[in-house]
Design an enzyme around this catalytic site. Structure first.
Site, PDB file in Angstrom:
ATOM      1  N   ILE A 192     -65.104  92.288  29.540  1.00 34.34           N
ATOM      2  CA  ILE A 192     -65.831  91.634  28.455  1.00 34.34           C
ATOM      3  C   ILE A 192     -67.345  91.739  28.637  1.00 34.34           C
ATOM      4  CG2 ILE A 192     -65.703  89.366  29.579  1.00 34.34           C
ATOM      5  CD1 ILE A 192     -65.451  88.142  26.781  1.00 34.34           C
TER       6      ILE A 192
ATOM      7  N   CYS B 230     -54.796  94.549  31.220  1.00 36.31           N
ATOM      8  CA  CYS B 230     -55.546  93.665  30.320  1.00 36.31           C
ATOM      9  C   CYS B 230     -54.634  92.730  29.544  1.00 36.31           C
ATOM     10  CB  CYS B 230     -56.412  94.482  29.357  1.00 36.31           C
ATOM     11  SG  CYS B 230     -55.484  95.657  28.348  1.00 36.31           S
TER      12      CYS B 230
ATOM     13  N   GLU C 211     -61.947  97.246  23.196  1.00 35.55           N
ATOM     14  CA  GLU C 211     -60.693  96.647  23.653  1.00 35.55           C
ATOM     15  C   GLU C 211     -60.998  96.026  25.001  1.00 35.55           C
ATOM     16  OE1 GLU C 211     -58.027  95.800  25.756  1.00 35.55           O
ATOM     17  OE2 GLU C 211     -56.980  97.708  25.751  1.00 35.55           O
TER      18      GLU C 211
ATOM     19  N   GLY D 293     -68.423  95.132  27.642  1.00 34.67           N
ATOM     20  CA  GLY D 293     -68.313  95.212  26.191  1.00 34.67           C
ATOM     21  C   GLY D 293     -69.500  94.588  25.483  1.00 34.67           C
TER      22      GLY D 293
END
Length: 273
Positions: free
Chosen positions: A12, A66, A32, A15
């Site tokens: 995350i 994940c 993702e 991301g």
């Protein structure tokens, strides 16, 4: 400027960094990211299947998935029996070299990552969770050449704990309990993530009702971890946006253009001049 799309699968924080960078030139992105995926087990589920799949959900690839079902929610009436069996089986998982046919789970990816998982063990115990099994490096010469970590189960967990809310990405299950369908849904949705989840129940109408209310990109009923090339994959909330796989996944790599051709061109004569 020559790149039209950045598609990223990973953590995350990375991301978020990509999102910030992409804003400089309004880059199209698909992310993702992580998950803290709930596995809901109702009392009317097939017991053997639910226990077996709970192990598979959390310990497959050493939990380094994940979509790992690392957050187990068990209906109160079967909680003790279910967890006792889960602990018994988790303690028998055979760790070892992946080239050994008898190995059921291998090592973690790096020393640094194992230290991160170990840090969460300390966090969980400090938060008041009960370490029921695992929580340490296995002993023995066969484990000296890999970053092995024992399958771990925390019981007496609550939704506000970091080990329940944060993605550990290792062989760690946190166990919570619930009494009603509504409570199970509320608890399952109570994270920043929304990648995947599962519902185990022989009451299919109930399972489908719960699945519809889970804010996750993928929900399995009476199973965990099956993936299909023809089915879209991706998350809600901070698990990212965009989809991989399936027709929708292919459409991520396209841009829509509308072209109109007038087959009978003629003056409009809106303006008299």
């Amino acid at each position: 400027m020559d790149v039209d799309l950045v598609s990223f699968t990973g953590g995350i924080e990375t991301g978020k960094t990509i999102m910030r960078s992409a804003s400089d030139n309004v880059k199209k992105i698909a992310l993702e990211l992580g998950g803290k995926n709930p596995n809901i087990v109702f009392a009317d589920a097939d017991f053997e299947t639910a226990v077996d799949q709970a192990l598979n959900a959390a310990f497959f690839h050493g939990g380094q998935v994940c979509s790992a079902g690392s957050r187990l929610l068990v209906e109160e009436s079967i909680h003790d029996t279910f967890v006792d069996e889960l602990i018994k089986r988790a303690s028998r998982i055979k760790l070892g070299n992946g080239f050994d046919d008898t190995t059921e789970s291998g090592p973690l990816i790096s020393a640094e990552h194992r230290e991160k998982v170990e840090g969460y063990i300390d966090v969980g115990m400090n938060e008041g969770a009960t370490l029921a099994v695992g929580g340490k490096r296995p002993e023995g010469k066969e484990f000296e050449n890999g970053f092995f970590f024992e399958p771990t189960i925390f019981t007496n967990c609550t939704a506000d704990m970091r080990i329940v809310q944060e993605e550990i990405f290792g062989p760690v299950i946190t166990v919570e309990t619930f009494t009603t369908k509504e409570e199970a849904i509320e608890r399952a949705n109570d994270t920043i993530y929304g990648l995947a989840g599962a519902v185990f129940s022989n009451d299919i109408a109930k399972a489908e009702e719960v699945a519809e209310q889970l804010r996750m990109g993928t929900v399995w009923i009476n199973d965990f971890h099956p993936y299909f090339a023809q089915a879209p994959w991706g998350g809600y909330k901070q698990s990212g946006f965009g989809r991989e796989l399936g027709k929708i996944g292919l459409e991520e790599y396209t841009e829509v253009k509308h072209i109109f051709r007038n087959q009978k061109p003629a003056p409009v004569k809106w303006f008299n001049s």
